[in-house]
Design an enzyme around this catalytic site. Structure first.
Site, PDB file in Angstrom:
ATOM      1  N   ASP A 114      87.375  75.707  70.896  1.00  0.00           N
ATOM      2  CA  ASP A 114      87.122  75.432  72.313  1.00  0.00           C
ATOM      3  C   ASP A 114      87.874  76.416  73.215  1.00  0.00           C
ATOM      4  OD1 ASP A 114      85.873  73.223  71.263  1.00  0.00           O
ATOM      5  OD2 ASP A 114      86.964  71.755  72.481  1.00  0.00           O
ATOM      6  N   HIS A 283      91.449  75.616  69.048  1.00  0.00           N
ATOM      7  CA  HIS A 283      91.308  76.283  70.341  1.00  0.00           C
ATOM      8  C   HIS A 283      91.405  77.792  70.201  1.00  0.00           C
ATOM      9  CE1 HIS A 283      92.100  72.122  71.492  1.00  0.00           C
ATOM     10  NE2 HIS A 283      91.418  72.405  72.604  1.00  0.00           N
TER      11      HIS A 283
HETATM   12 ZN   LIG Z   1      88.755  72.411  76.350  1.00  0.00          ZN
END
Ligand SMILES: [Zn+2]
Length: 313
Positions: A114, A283
């Protein structure tokens, strides 16, 4: 002169007469043969209206079908043609992962990243995926997509067989979820804006993605049924996760080195009932260097346990 004339003149006269007679004979004979054939075999012999043999083994092409190469983007898709064999419907994966629908196939893992793209950090993750020969799904944010160099890195994600998914345009909780409640119309407007930004950055006007991860996760907000319904009307399905690498945990809990981060992923599986379909939240950001560093260990662990690697579509 005269002698010569006498010598040659009769012969010339005689020659002309023979030619005329020969021509006349050929014309008459030819006509006779022609008439004979006409009466014997009919008109068809001359007009050749014999039946035409059609080769039915050849398909009849009625329209121009564009040639699709394995490197081309799937029509209105978020991945290329050759990645389609390991691309799974987001709704199916969500239903399997949550146990809503029983799953009995090969063990599957979806590596998800993400908050990108970022030319530096996304590049490092792509290097690892390429080395390991596995794909991932990248949930991108519109404001990052519009930064210089992002179009190239998104195109690399696609070309190397991974998929591109939506993580809203702004990623600003207060705008998306005022009073912690999802604003359906506003979130929908960010979906359009994000898809447009990806098309502009990549130069791929046919790009589309039906895969969304809500910033903060679907499970964190109120009023999400209405939001799901509106984005569902656009054909978009959301996905959360059932495993994490801890790269966004508060500093006190965040893994301190690559091995610890890989262990974190595997121990997070103790908290999920369904272990045969795993969606790992990670992430993609420059301030999380342990994520690409731990990734080879994480991938090896899933390989050892017999998981196949998929992407979300
Ligand atoms: Zn996010």
């Amino acid at each position: 002169m005269r002698r010569n004339r006498n010598l040659f003149a009769p012969e010339r006269r005689g020659g002309t007469g023979r030619i005329v007679r020969t021509v006349a004979a050929v014309v008459i004979l030819g006509t006779a043969i022609g008439l004979g054939v006409y009466f014997l075999f009919g008109k068809g012999f001359f007009t050749s209206n014999k039946p035409v043999i059609v080769d039915n083994t050849q398909p009849t092409v009625t329209e121009t079908v564009p040639v699709v190469s394995p490197e081309d983007l799937v029509r209105n898709g978020n991945h290329i043609v050759k990645a389609d064999e390991y691309a799974y419907s987001t709704k199916d994966v969500r239903d399997w992962m949550t146990g809503k629908v029983p799953y009995s196939g090969d063990k599957l893992v979806f590596l998800t990243f993400d908050d990108g793209p970022n030319p530096e950090s996304t590049g490092k993750i792509l290097d690892v995926l390429k080395d390991e020969g596995v794909p991932g799904t990248f949930f991108v944010i519109g404001t990052n997509v519009e930064k210089p160099g992002s179009g190239e890195v998104i195109n690399r994600i696609l070309e190397e067989g991974s998929s591109v998914a939506l993580h809203t345009y702004s990623h600003v909780y207060e705008k998306l979820y005022p009073k912690n409640t999802g604003d359906a119309q506003y979130i929908q407007s960010e979906m359009f804006k994000l898809i447009d930004a990806i098309r502009t950055a990549t130069g791929k006007s046919e790009f589309d993605s039906r895969v969304l991860r809500y910033p903060g996760g679907h499970m964190s907000w109120k009023g999400m049924d209405k939001v799901d319904e509106v984005i569902g009307g656009m054909g978009i399905e959301y996905i959360d996760w059932n495993a994490i690498n801890g790269d966004s945990e508060p500093t006190s809990r965040r893994p301190k080195d690559a091995q610890a981060m890989a262990d974190y992923v595997m121990s997070s599986l103790n908290y999920t009932k369904i272990k045969s379909v795993v969606v790992v939240l990670m992430h993609d950001a420059t301030n999380k260097p342990l994520t690409p560093e731990s990734l080879p260990i994480i991938i090896e662990k899933f390989k050892e346990q017999g998981y196949k690697f998929g992407i979300l579509k």
